[in-house]
Design a protein around this motif. Structure first.
Motif, PDB file in Angstrom:
ATOM      1  N   SER A  78      -4.570  -1.875  -0.850  1.00  0.00           N
ATOM      2  CA  SER A  78      -4.732  -3.317  -1.191  1.00  0.00           C
ATOM      3  C   SER A  78      -3.493  -3.899  -1.792  1.00  0.00           C
ATOM      4  CB  SER A  78      -5.860  -3.241  -2.207  1.00  0.00           C
ATOM      5  OG  SER A  78      -6.028  -4.620  -2.829  1.00  0.00           O
ATOM      6  N   SER A  79      -3.242  -4.863  -1.778  1.00  0.00           N
ATOM      7  CA  SER A  79      -2.292  -5.767  -2.652  1.00  0.00           C
ATOM      8  C   SER A  79      -2.898  -5.735  -4.168  1.00  0.00           C
ATOM      9  CB  SER A  79      -1.877  -7.126  -2.302  1.00  0.00           C
ATOM     10  OG  SER A  79      -3.293  -8.040  -2.201  1.00  0.00           O
ATOM     11  N   GLY A  80      -1.804  -5.672  -4.987  1.00  0.00           N
ATOM     12  CA  GLY A  80      -2.164  -5.813  -6.398  1.00  0.00           C
ATOM     13  C   GLY A  80      -1.238  -6.359  -7.364  1.00  0.00           C
ATOM     14  N   TYR A  81      -1.330  -6.893  -8.182  1.00  0.00           N
ATOM     15  CA  TYR A  81      -0.399  -7.347  -9.301  1.00  0.00           C
ATOM     16  C   TYR A  81       0.678  -8.451  -8.772  1.00  0.00           C
ATOM     17  CZ  TYR A  81      -3.023  -3.543 -11.230  1.00  0.00           C
ATOM     18  OH  TYR A  81      -4.187  -2.540 -11.712  1.00  0.00           O
ATOM     19  N   VAL A 111       5.305  -1.164   8.610  1.00  0.00           N
ATOM     20  CA  VAL A 111       4.037  -0.966   8.288  1.00  0.00           C
ATOM     21  C   VAL A 111       3.086   0.669   8.673  1.00  0.00           C
ATOM     22  CG1 VAL A 111       3.326  -3.344   7.877  1.00  0.00           C
ATOM     23  CG2 VAL A 111       2.611  -2.156   9.953  1.00  0.00           C
ATOM     24  N   VAL A 112       4.072   1.105   9.599  1.00  0.00           N
ATOM     25  CA  VAL A 112       3.288   2.548   9.991  1.00  0.00           C
ATOM     26  C   VAL A 112       4.560   3.457   9.780  1.00  0.00           C
ATOM     27  CG1 VAL A 112       2.000   1.469  11.884  1.00  0.00           C
ATOM     28  CG2 VAL A 112       4.097   2.195  12.563  1.00  0.00           C
ATOM     29  N   TYR A 113       4.032   4.834   9.412  1.00  0.00           N
ATOM     30  CA  TYR A 113       4.738   5.870   9.116  1.00  0.00           C
ATOM     31  C   TYR A 113       5.181   6.729  10.711  1.00  0.00           C
ATOM     32  CZ  TYR A 113       6.492  10.596   7.823  1.00  0.00           C
ATOM     33  OH  TYR A 113       7.426  11.610   7.898  1.00  0.00           O
ATOM     34  N   GLU A 161       3.718   6.700   1.943  1.00  0.00           N
ATOM     35  CA  GLU A 161       4.934   6.201   2.694  1.00  0.00           C
ATOM     36  C   GLU A 161       4.778   4.785   2.925  1.00  0.00           C
ATOM     37  OE1 GLU A 161       5.455  10.224   2.098  1.00  0.00           O
ATOM     38  OE2 GLU A 161       3.994   9.505   3.833  1.00  0.00           O
ATOM     39  N   ASP A 162       3.581   4.285   1.976  1.00  0.00           N
ATOM     40  CA  ASP A 162       3.474   2.600   2.303  1.00  0.00           C
ATOM     41  C   ASP A 162       4.595   2.003   1.705  1.00  0.00           C
ATOM     42  OD1 ASP A 162       2.668   0.270   2.254  1.00  0.00           O
ATOM     43  OD2 ASP A 162       0.612   0.611   1.564  1.00  0.00           O
ATOM     44  N   ARG A 163       5.290   1.126   2.610  1.00  0.00           N
ATOM     45  CA  ARG A 163       6.483   0.333   2.042  1.00  0.00           C
ATOM     46  C   ARG A 163       6.289  -1.167   1.639  1.00  0.00           C
ATOM     47  NH1 ARG A 163      11.098   1.583   5.993  1.00  0.00           N
ATOM     48  NH2 ARG A 163       9.983   1.229   7.673  1.00  0.00           N
ATOM     49  N   VAL A 164       5.024  -1.138   1.906  1.00  0.00           N
ATOM     50  CA  VAL A 164       4.638  -2.826   1.538  1.00  0.00           C
ATOM     51  C   VAL A 164       4.087  -2.712   0.448  1.00  0.00           C
ATOM     52  CG1 VAL A 164       3.269  -4.761   2.375  1.00  0.00           C
ATOM     53  CG2 VAL A 164       4.333  -3.317   4.020  1.00  0.00           C
ATOM     54  N   VAL A 165       2.827  -2.028   0.016  1.00  0.00           N
ATOM     55  CA  VAL A 165       2.289  -1.902  -1.108  1.00  0.00           C
ATOM     56  C   VAL A 165       2.153  -0.405  -1.631  1.00  0.00           C
ATOM     57  CG1 VAL A 165      -0.007  -2.383  -2.469  1.00  0.00           C
ATOM     58  CG2 VAL A 165       0.573  -3.792  -0.602  1.00  0.00           C
ATOM     59  N   PRO A 166       3.381  -0.192  -2.326  1.00  0.00           N
ATOM     60  CA  PRO A 166       3.403   1.263  -2.744  1.00  0.00           C
ATOM     61  C   PRO A 166       2.450   1.993  -3.415  1.00  0.00           C
ATOM     62  CG  PRO A 166       5.668  -0.028  -3.451  1.00  0.00           C
ATOM     63  CD  PRO A 166       4.283  -1.046  -2.835  1.00  0.00           C
ATOM     64  N   VAL A 167       2.249   3.200  -3.465  1.00  0.00           N
ATOM     65  CA  VAL A 167       1.169   3.984  -3.877  1.00  0.00           C
ATOM     66  C   VAL A 167       1.011   4.048  -5.146  1.00  0.00           C
ATOM     67  CG1 VAL A 167       2.158   6.250  -4.240  1.00  0.00           C
ATOM     68  CG2 VAL A 167      -0.126   6.138  -3.535  1.00  0.00           C
ATOM     69  N   HIS A 179       1.287   1.885   5.716  1.00  0.00           N
ATOM     70  CA  HIS A 179       0.593   0.842   4.955  1.00  0.00           C
ATOM     71  C   HIS A 179      -0.678   0.571   5.961  1.00  0.00           C
ATOM     72  CE1 HIS A 179      -0.400  -2.833   2.757  1.00  0.00           C
ATOM     73  NE2 HIS A 179      -0.211  -3.588   3.977  1.00  0.00           N
ATOM     74  N   LEU A 180      -0.447   0.705   7.177  1.00  0.00           N
ATOM     75  CA  LEU A 180      -1.532   0.415   8.123  1.00  0.00           C
ATOM     76  C   LEU A 180      -2.624   1.486   8.467  1.00  0.00           C
ATOM     77  CD1 LEU A 180      -2.210  -2.303   9.432  1.00  0.00           C
ATOM     78  CD2 LEU A 180      -0.998  -1.473  11.546  1.00  0.00           C
ATOM     79  N   VAL A 181      -3.298   2.119   7.227  1.00  0.00           N
ATOM     80  CA  VAL A 181      -4.177   3.016   7.094  1.00  0.00           C
ATOM     81  C   VAL A 181      -5.293   2.993   8.122  1.00  0.00           C
ATOM     82  CG1 VAL A 181      -3.581   4.047   5.059  1.00  0.00           C
ATOM     83  CG2 VAL A 181      -5.367   2.050   4.889  1.00  0.00           C
TER      84      VAL A 181
END
Length: 273
Positions: free
Chosen positions: A127-130, A167-169, A225-231, A254-256
């Motif tokens: 999820s996006s956040g902050y 968005v994909v690893y 490895e999410d580069r859009v919304v880091p862990v 990112h695309l879980v």
């Protein structure tokens, strides 16, 4: 045999809303909400694993997918959350769990805060956040007559394939069906004018103070490895949401819902139950 997608449309708060409704009478309802530049297509691998256990509704948030690209709608997260609530009310659904990916996670949280009696639990997938509201300079620029052409040029320059690589690893997951599914909605030129309005209207993500008031249990699943919304965003959300559990997955981007549908479905089954 290929399963037929149950296509539906409803006018909700003046918007022609596209949604897929996988009916399963007597079962709990899951509402799947996609992220930015995406559509219900992003849940194509997850839904088959869950449809025997739940009644599932997957929505195309305007202006994405096959929903209306309105030039008058106020594209705030709170308004998009109201569309989800309005859709469920029209369908006479009394209770549902939310599954939100990326931007859809923020809209899920907003919906749960707006009408807590309607929602039981929230699943947040990267999820996006902050995220703060767009810079005033950009907001001002959206009022220029041809700003939508800049948006179109920006998306054309990056391209569907480049965005998918981001968005994909595991890049081997990207095939023609995936490229076509994520790219098709952008063949409608009206989307760029509507996206201009979204950039203008989108408020910032929910602050910590609001998240800490969330009374619903939350399941968070992230790709390391999410580069859009880091862990790190997931860890921060986990701290702010009072009743939450966080899973982080190795070799996952990112695309879980596309990359790890089996794991995600297993956790949803356990969590929602």
């Amino acid at each position: 045999m290929t399963a037929v997608t149950p296509v539906n449309r409803l006018i909700v708060q003046g918007i022609d809303l596209y949604y897929e409704h996988y009916r399963n009478p007597g079962k709990q309802t899951l509402v799947c909400i996609h992220g930015f530049l995406s559509s219900a297509f992003s849940f194509r691998k997850l839904i088959p694993l869950l449809r025997d256990h739940y009644e599932i509704i997957a929505v195309d948030l305007p202006p994405f997918g096959q929903s209306e690209k309105s030039q008058t709608f106020l594209y705030t997260y709170s308004n998009l959350a109201r569309l989800i609530i309005g859709l469920l009310e029209q369908l006479q659904i009394k209770e549902a769990a939310l599954v939100g990916h990326s931007m859809g996670g923020q809209i899920s949280l907003s919906a749960a805060l707006q009408k807590p009696e309607l929602f039981t639990k929230v699943v947040l997938l990267c999820s996006s956040g902050y995220l703060q509201r767009s810079h005033p300079t950009i907001t001002f620029g959206t009022h220029l007559p041809y700003f939508h052409l800049y948006v179109k040029r920006w998306l054309s320059k990056s391209g569907v394939l480049k965005n998918l690589h981001n968005v994909v690893y595991d890049k081997s997951l990207i095939d023609d069906e995936m490229i076509d599914g994520y790219g098709k909605p952008f063949t409608d030129g009206q989307i760029f004018k509507a996206m201009t309005r979204l950039i203008r209207h989108r408020e910032g993500d929910l602050p910590s103070e609001a998240l800490k008031k969330m009374e619903k249990p939350a399941l968070l699943i992230w790709g390391n490895e999410d580069r859009v919304v880091p862990v790190e965003i997931g860890k921060r959300l986990h701290q702010d949401l009072p009743d939450s559990v966080l899973y982080s997955l190795e070799k996952t981007g990112h695309l879980v819902p596309e990359e790890r549908p089996e794991f995600v479905s297993e956790q949803i089954l356990e969590f929602v139950r």
